[in-house]
Scaffold this active site. Sequence first.
Site, PDB file in Angstrom:
ATOM      1  N   ARG A  21       0.723  -1.416  -0.014  1.00 54.92           N
ATOM      2  CA  ARG A  21       0.092   0.001   0.046  1.00 54.92           C
ATOM      3  C   ARG A  21       0.965   1.148  -0.268  1.00 54.92           C
ATOM      4  O   ARG A  21       1.314   1.914  -1.103  1.00 54.92           O
ATOM      5  CB  ARG A  21      -1.087  -0.063   1.281  1.00 54.92           C
ATOM      6  CG  ARG A  21      -2.264   0.743   1.100  1.00 54.92           C
ATOM      7  CD  ARG A  21      -2.035   2.265   1.212  1.00 54.92           C
ATOM      8  NE  ARG A  21      -1.655   2.741   2.522  1.00 54.92           N
ATOM      9  CZ  ARG A  21      -1.391   3.926   3.048  1.00 54.92           C
ATOM     10  NH1 ARG A  21      -1.422   4.765   2.305  1.00 54.92           N
ATOM     11  NH2 ARG A  21      -1.170   4.020   4.625  1.00 54.92           N
ATOM     12  N   HIS A 213       3.155   4.400  12.677  1.00 53.99           N
ATOM     13  CA  HIS A 213       3.546   4.565  11.248  1.00 53.99           C
ATOM     14  C   HIS A 213       4.642   5.844  10.765  1.00 53.99           C
ATOM     15  O   HIS A 213       4.272   6.763  10.938  1.00 53.99           O
ATOM     16  CB  HIS A 213       2.525   4.679  10.498  1.00 53.99           C
ATOM     17  CG  HIS A 213       2.567   4.762   9.078  1.00 53.99           C
ATOM     18  ND1 HIS A 213       2.294   3.843   8.049  1.00 53.99           N
ATOM     19  CD2 HIS A 213       2.798   5.944   8.011  1.00 53.99           C
ATOM     20  CE1 HIS A 213       2.590   4.062   6.814  1.00 53.99           C
ATOM     21  NE2 HIS A 213       2.947   5.319   6.926  1.00 53.99           N
ATOM     22  N   CYS A 246       3.710   9.440   0.504  1.00 47.61           N
ATOM     23  CA  CYS A 246       2.350  10.020  -0.051  1.00 47.61           C
ATOM     24  C   CYS A 246       2.201  11.065  -1.014  1.00 47.61           C
ATOM     25  O   CYS A 246       3.233  11.829  -1.086  1.00 47.61           O
ATOM     26  CB  CYS A 246       1.862  10.832   1.298  1.00 47.61           C
ATOM     27  SG  CYS A 246       0.050  11.394   0.837  1.00 47.61           S
ATOM     28  N   ASN A 255       8.968   4.776   3.604  1.00 48.34           N
ATOM     29  CA  ASN A 255       8.549   4.292   4.900  1.00 48.34           C
ATOM     30  C   ASN A 255       9.911   3.949   5.546  1.00 48.34           C
ATOM     31  O   ASN A 255      10.890   3.568   4.863  1.00 48.34           O
ATOM     32  CB  ASN A 255       7.744   3.148   4.876  1.00 48.34           C
ATOM     33  CG  ASN A 255       6.228   3.442   4.402  1.00 48.34           C
ATOM     34  OD1 ASN A 255       5.519   3.893   5.249  1.00 48.34           O
ATOM     35  ND2 ASN A 255       6.057   3.491   2.950  1.00 48.34           N
TER      36      ASN A 255
END
Length: 313
Positions: A21, A213, A246, A255
């Site tokens: 994702r 996160h 993003c 990430n």
Amino acid sequence: MAGPTSDRARTDVILRDVTLRDGLQLTDKLLPTERKVEIVRALLAAGVPELEIGSLARADLVPPMANTLDLVAALTEEELDRCWIWVATPRHVEKAIAAGARRFQYCFSVSDAHNRANIGRDTEDSLAAMPAAIERAHAAGGSIQLCLATSFTCPFDGPVDPDRVVEIACDPRTDGAVDIVVADTLGQAVPGQVSSLVARLAAESPDRRIVYHGHDTWGLGVADSLAAIEAGATVVDGALAGLGGCPFAPGASGNTASEDLLFATRPSWLDPEIFGALVRLGEDIVAELDEPNRSRARQGARSEAEAFAWVLR
């Protein structure tokens, strides 16, 4: 770390891998459904406890998510029980349920400016719609998380007031969410900020898991995740090879790498052989996508320190 927290970090903290994702969002290529299925099954077979495998974001805005529902439909019920789907509206939940999903991450931003850029509405509008999303998830026998993006900084408005994060997390309209996902969307937080906010959330909402996160934009992804664990988070997110970011947050990068988090926390299911398999899987994925590998643990695993068990042979 030392003492009881160190033991917990090794055995109890859950890695949720978000490669499919958040990891794919900024890439230019759509991985075929069959390849995504292979990656899901490789991660689950390795022992990764939970995954985030896709998003109901509009395919014209986030093309790598276009086959998320096809992926959901291709997985077994047992596999889906360990997989989360990103949703932003009650309608998203309905669509994911129809495909077979039962685990939903309902996400919106603490800052209005980013929520408008990311989801197309003010934060209050997303919060107001959450009870309907919770109702639909529960009616299908599923679980839903509250995910708070831009919990530390916003790319448009700057620093985010931690009191606002806590206020939203404790709003009665979020009742029924099993977890609170606190997201450092831009990777600009430092360990002290992470520790402080996670500790507050854990104290204010003791019956829900706290998921951290993080992003590694400023090189503090692992440090921030460890700070979150110390403060009470029991789940941390990562993506293989440090993929991700993003598309609606200028300045966001990958990430925190799953390989780096696993090497740091050493969960009980991990050993050098499994670690090596995950390093290779990350290498294969970034080669397919023509993306860089940002994992520092992967760099170490490919070193010539042959006397160290975690080096690949």
